[in-house]
Design an enzyme around this catalytic site. Sequence first.
Site, short mmCIF file in Angstrom:
data_model
loop_
_atom_site.label_atom_id
_atom_site.label_comp_id
_atom_site.label_asym_id
_atom_site.label_seq_id
_atom_site.Cartn_x
_atom_site.Cartn_y
_atom_site.Cartn_z
N ASN A 119 -6.52 3.71 0.47
CA ASN A 119 -6.74 3.07 1.77
C ASN A 119 -7.33 4.13 2.69
O ASN A 119 -6.61 4.98 3.20
CB ASN A 119 -5.39 2.56 2.31
CG ASN A 119 -5.51 2.00 3.72
OD1 ASN A 119 -6.61 1.79 4.22
ND2 ASN A 119 -4.37 1.77 4.37
N LYS B 235 -8.52 3.75 5.54
CA LYS B 235 -8.28 3.44 6.96
C LYS B 235 -9.60 3.62 7.74
O LYS B 235 -10.67 3.40 7.20
CB LYS B 235 -7.14 4.28 7.52
CG LYS B 235 -5.90 4.25 6.63
CD LYS B 235 -4.70 4.84 7.28
CE LYS B 235 -3.55 4.89 6.28
NZ LYS B 235 -2.29 5.29 6.90
N HIS C 4 -0.53 -4.56 6.31
CA HIS C 4 -0.24 -3.12 6.47
C HIS C 4 0.52 -2.90 7.78
O HIS C 4 0.25 -3.56 8.78
CB HIS C 4 -1.56 -2.33 6.46
CG HIS C 4 -1.34 -0.86 6.32
ND1 HIS C 4 -0.94 -0.07 7.37
CD2 HIS C 4 -1.42 -0.04 5.25
CE1 HIS C 4 -0.80 1.18 6.94
NE2 HIS C 4 -1.09 1.23 5.65
N GLU D 24 0.31 -0.69 9.97
CA GLU D 24 -0.51 -0.33 11.14
C GLU D 24 -1.10 -1.58 11.78
O GLU D 24 -1.22 -1.67 13.00
CB GLU D 24 -1.61 0.66 10.72
CG GLU D 24 -1.02 2.04 10.45
CD GLU D 24 -1.81 2.91 9.50
OE1 GLU D 24 -2.96 2.58 9.17
OE2 GLU D 24 -1.25 3.93 9.07
N GLU E 259 5.99 0.29 1.60
CA GLU E 259 5.59 1.45 2.38
C GLU E 259 6.56 1.64 3.54
O GLU E 259 6.39 1.02 4.61
CB GLU E 259 4.18 1.25 2.95
CG GLU E 259 3.11 1.03 1.89
CD GLU E 259 1.75 1.39 2.42
OE1 GLU E 259 1.13 2.29 1.85
OE2 GLU E 259 1.31 0.81 3.43
N GLY F 73 1.94 8.72 6.61
CA GLY F 73 1.20 9.72 7.37
C GLY F 73 2.08 10.77 8.02
O GLY F 73 1.63 11.52 8.87
N SER G 168 2.94 9.04 2.27
CA SER G 168 2.83 10.49 1.99
C SER G 168 2.90 10.82 0.50
O SER G 168 3.48 11.84 0.10
CB SER G 168 3.89 11.28 2.78
OG SER G 168 3.69 11.07 4.17
C1 PEP Z 1 -0.82 3.99 3.97
O1 PEP Z 1 -1.08 3.93 5.16
O2 PEP Z 1 -0.98 2.98 3.26
C2 PEP Z 1 -0.33 5.24 3.43
C3 PEP Z 1 0.39 5.22 2.35
O3 PEP Z 1 -0.66 6.39 4.13
P1 PEP Z 1 -0.28 7.90 3.74
O4 PEP Z 1 -0.51 8.05 2.26
O5 PEP Z 1 -1.23 8.73 4.56
O6 PEP Z 1 1.15 8.10 4.12
#
Ligand code: PEP
Length: 256
Positions: free
Chosen positions: A9, A11, A97, A99, A169, A175, A215
Amino acid sequence: MRKKIVAANWKMNLTLHEGADLVNELFKGMPTLTESKIVVIAPPYVNLHQTSSQLAGMMNVHLGAQNCHHEAAGAYTGEISAAMLQSAEVAYVIVGHSERREYCKEDDATIAKKVNQALAHGLNVIFCCGEPLEIRDADTQNQYVESQIKAGLFHLGEERLDNIVIAYEPIWAIGTGRTASTTQAQDMHKHIRSVIAAQYDAHVADAMPILYGGSCKPSNAAELFACADVDGGLIGGASLKAGEFLGIIEAMVAAN
Ligand code: PEP
């Protein structure tokens, strides 16, 4: 045998040129994938056409999108429909998601409509769920995630579940550099699978890929993917660097 998937992803990152360079780097280092060990790359919308052409030469690497609109078409300036994604050869779309739930105020009802639009246009859905830190601290994460799954997916008939992938998630891990422990990830993935089994049946639950996101990086991917109910990852930050993303893909390829 259920699929293992590593999905990128991107983003709101990378220009057209930067995206092209990244996919070229991935192409050079991509390990051999199979139909049951696949990669999905979800760039920003403007990159879709270019990325689609680049992926044409890569076996078992699929094009993804980061979102679609919940209506079929119409006066929704700036939005992109599931039909448009289908026409751009997108195979997977990320829905729900955290976000988008937070910054775009997407609620469960809207997310359920997006799932319907995506399925109606032949797309596979990567359905995201996961709890904020205060829910984890209160130890009510199982109920929280279960309610997201019920609201987003349980209106679907069993036959539609073939096209659903769940991504767990935890918001506190996205992040932040703070990854869920293997025990936390496995416990939640097992719970999600039991929730699906209770609503549908064990066969459906067994076949559903459940990805971990938050992460994930080369240094922790192998131990996460070794968990019995973790079938790969949805990767944000680490998907923007070819070396890191390839390391995570290699961990998925090596996992049993
Ligand atoms: C995400 O936003 O789907 C995600 C897993 O981000 P990150 O790997 O940066 O934590």
